[in-house]
Design a protein around this motif. Structure first.
Motif, PDB file in Angstrom:
ATOM      1  N   GLN A   9       0.694  -1.195   0.061  1.00  0.00           N
ATOM      2  CA  GLN A   9      -0.037  -0.067  -0.088  1.00  0.00           C
ATOM      3  C   GLN A   9       0.977   1.228   0.072  1.00  0.00           C
ATOM      4  O   GLN A   9       0.574   2.200  -0.606  1.00  0.00           O
ATOM      5  CB  GLN A   9      -1.056   0.050   1.072  1.00  0.00           C
ATOM      6  N   LEU A  25       2.239   1.845  -3.523  1.00  0.00           N
ATOM      7  CA  LEU A  25       1.240   2.107  -4.402  1.00  0.00           C
ATOM      8  C   LEU A  25       0.818   3.773  -4.228  1.00  0.00           C
ATOM      9  O   LEU A  25       0.844   4.293  -5.350  1.00  0.00           O
ATOM     10  CB  LEU A  25      -0.036   1.401  -4.212  1.00  0.00           C
ATOM     11  N   ASN A  26       0.835   4.080  -2.974  1.00  0.00           N
ATOM     12  CA  ASN A  26       0.584   5.484  -2.881  1.00  0.00           C
ATOM     13  C   ASN A  26       1.681   6.357  -3.350  1.00  0.00           C
ATOM     14  O   ASN A  26       1.780   7.429  -3.914  1.00  0.00           O
ATOM     15  CB  ASN A  26       0.421   5.673  -1.456  1.00  0.00           C
ATOM     16  N   LYS A  46       3.724   5.604  -5.591  1.00  0.00           N
ATOM     17  CA  LYS A  46       3.923   5.651  -7.331  1.00  0.00           C
ATOM     18  C   LYS A  46       2.673   6.363  -8.029  1.00  0.00           C
ATOM     19  O   LYS A  46       2.442   6.197  -9.145  1.00  0.00           O
ATOM     20  CB  LYS A  46       3.822   4.173  -7.666  1.00  0.00           C
ATOM     21  N   SER A  60      -0.773   5.378  -7.306  1.00  0.00           N
ATOM     22  CA  SER A  60      -1.919   4.800  -7.501  1.00  0.00           C
ATOM     23  C   SER A  60      -2.520   4.509  -6.169  1.00  0.00           C
ATOM     24  O   SER A  60      -2.256   3.708  -5.395  1.00  0.00           O
ATOM     25  CB  SER A  60      -1.816   3.208  -8.124  1.00  0.00           C
ATOM     26  N   CYS A 103      -4.207   4.041  -2.722  1.00  0.00           N
ATOM     27  CA  CYS A 103      -5.158   2.971  -2.126  1.00  0.00           C
ATOM     28  C   CYS A 103      -5.794   3.477  -0.823  1.00  0.00           C
ATOM     29  O   CYS A 103      -6.157   2.644  -0.284  1.00  0.00           O
ATOM     30  CB  CYS A 103      -4.522   1.752  -1.992  1.00  0.00           C
ATOM     31  N   THR A 163      -7.341  -1.181  -2.228  1.00  0.00           N
ATOM     32  CA  THR A 163      -6.213  -1.673  -2.828  1.00  0.00           C
ATOM     33  C   THR A 163      -6.285  -2.389  -3.955  1.00  0.00           C
ATOM     34  O   THR A 163      -5.330  -2.248  -4.524  1.00  0.00           O
ATOM     35  CB  THR A 163      -5.463  -2.526  -1.600  1.00  0.00           C
ATOM     36  N   ALA A 221      -6.225  -0.206  -6.806  1.00  0.00           N
ATOM     37  CA  ALA A 221      -5.038   0.553  -7.008  1.00  0.00           C
ATOM     38  C   ALA A 221      -4.051  -0.209  -7.583  1.00  0.00           C
ATOM     39  O   ALA A 221      -3.323   0.113  -8.637  1.00  0.00           O
ATOM     40  CB  ALA A 221      -4.477   1.168  -5.603  1.00  0.00           C
ATOM     41  N   VAL A 222      -4.027  -1.538  -7.281  1.00  0.00           N
ATOM     42  CA  VAL A 222      -3.232  -2.497  -7.874  1.00  0.00           C
ATOM     43  C   VAL A 222      -3.763  -2.716  -9.370  1.00  0.00           C
ATOM     44  O   VAL A 222      -2.846  -2.528 -10.222  1.00  0.00           O
ATOM     45  CB  VAL A 222      -3.435  -3.807  -7.239  1.00  0.00           C
ATOM     46  N   PHE A 258      -2.212   0.475 -11.106  1.00  0.00           N
ATOM     47  CA  PHE A 258      -1.064   0.272 -11.586  1.00  0.00           C
ATOM     48  C   PHE A 258      -0.624  -0.401 -12.572  1.00  0.00           C
ATOM     49  O   PHE A 258       0.336  -0.074 -13.469  1.00  0.00           O
ATOM     50  CB  PHE A 258      -0.303   0.177 -10.003  1.00  0.00           C
ATOM     51  N   THR A 266       4.476  -7.539 -10.845  1.00  0.00           N
ATOM     52  CA  THR A 266       4.121  -6.402 -10.143  1.00  0.00           C
ATOM     53  C   THR A 266       4.967  -5.870  -9.179  1.00  0.00           C
ATOM     54  O   THR A 266       5.420  -4.611  -9.034  1.00  0.00           O
ATOM     55  CB  THR A 266       2.826  -6.629  -9.517  1.00  0.00           C
ATOM     56  N   LEU A 313       6.896  -2.138  -8.948  1.00  0.00           N
ATOM     57  CA  LEU A 313       6.934  -1.345  -7.743  1.00  0.00           C
ATOM     58  C   LEU A 313       8.139  -0.791  -7.088  1.00  0.00           C
ATOM     59  O   LEU A 313       8.154   0.074  -6.419  1.00  0.00           O
ATOM     60  CB  LEU A 313       5.923  -1.960  -6.726  1.00  0.00           C
TER      61      LEU A 313
END
Length: 93
Positions: A44, A47-48, A50, A52, A54, A65, A68-69, A72, A88, A92
Motif C-alpha cells: 500500500q 502504491l501510494n 507511485k 496509484s 489506495c 487496494t 489501486a493494484v 498500477f 508487479t 513497484l
C-alpha cells in the motif's frame, strides 16, 4: 522509513535491517484480495508513492487496494488481474 523535512525539503532515510529484509521478502510473496499483514502495508505504501492511491496504509488488501493494484498494473502494461506477483513487485521498486 522516509522522513521529509518540509522546511528544507531534504529527504532522509532511516532504513533498518528489518525493513530491508521485509522489502526482499515481499518480492517473493503473492498478494491478492483479503490478504492482511505487513507485506500488504508495504504494498500500500508503494502504491501510494507511485501515484496509484489506495487510501490508508492499514495492512488490509480490500477493494481500494485492489483498484489501486489494477490501476498500477494497467499503467505498467501488466495484466491487470489485481494479483501482486513477481512482475508487479518488480515494477513497484
Amino acid at each position: 522509513v522516509i522522513k521529509i523535512d518540509n522546511k528544507s525539503k531534504v529527504e532522509t532515510q532511516n532504513i533498518c535491517d528489518e525493513c530491508k529484509w521485509k522489502s526482499r521478502q515481499s518480492e517473493m510473496l503473492v498478494l491478492k484480495i483479503k490478504a492482511k499483514g505487513n507485506a500488504v502495508k508495504y504494498l500500500q505504501a508503494q502504491l501510494n508513492l507511485k501515484g496509484s492511491n489506495c487510501g490508508s496504509v492499514d495492512g488490509v488488501f480490500g477493494d481500494k487496494t485492489l483498484s489501486a493494484v489494477e490501476k498500477f498494473q494497467k499503467t505498467k502494461a501488466i495484466e491487470a488481474d489485481g494479483v501482486v506477483g513477481p512482475i508487479t513487485w518488480s515494477s513497484l521498486k
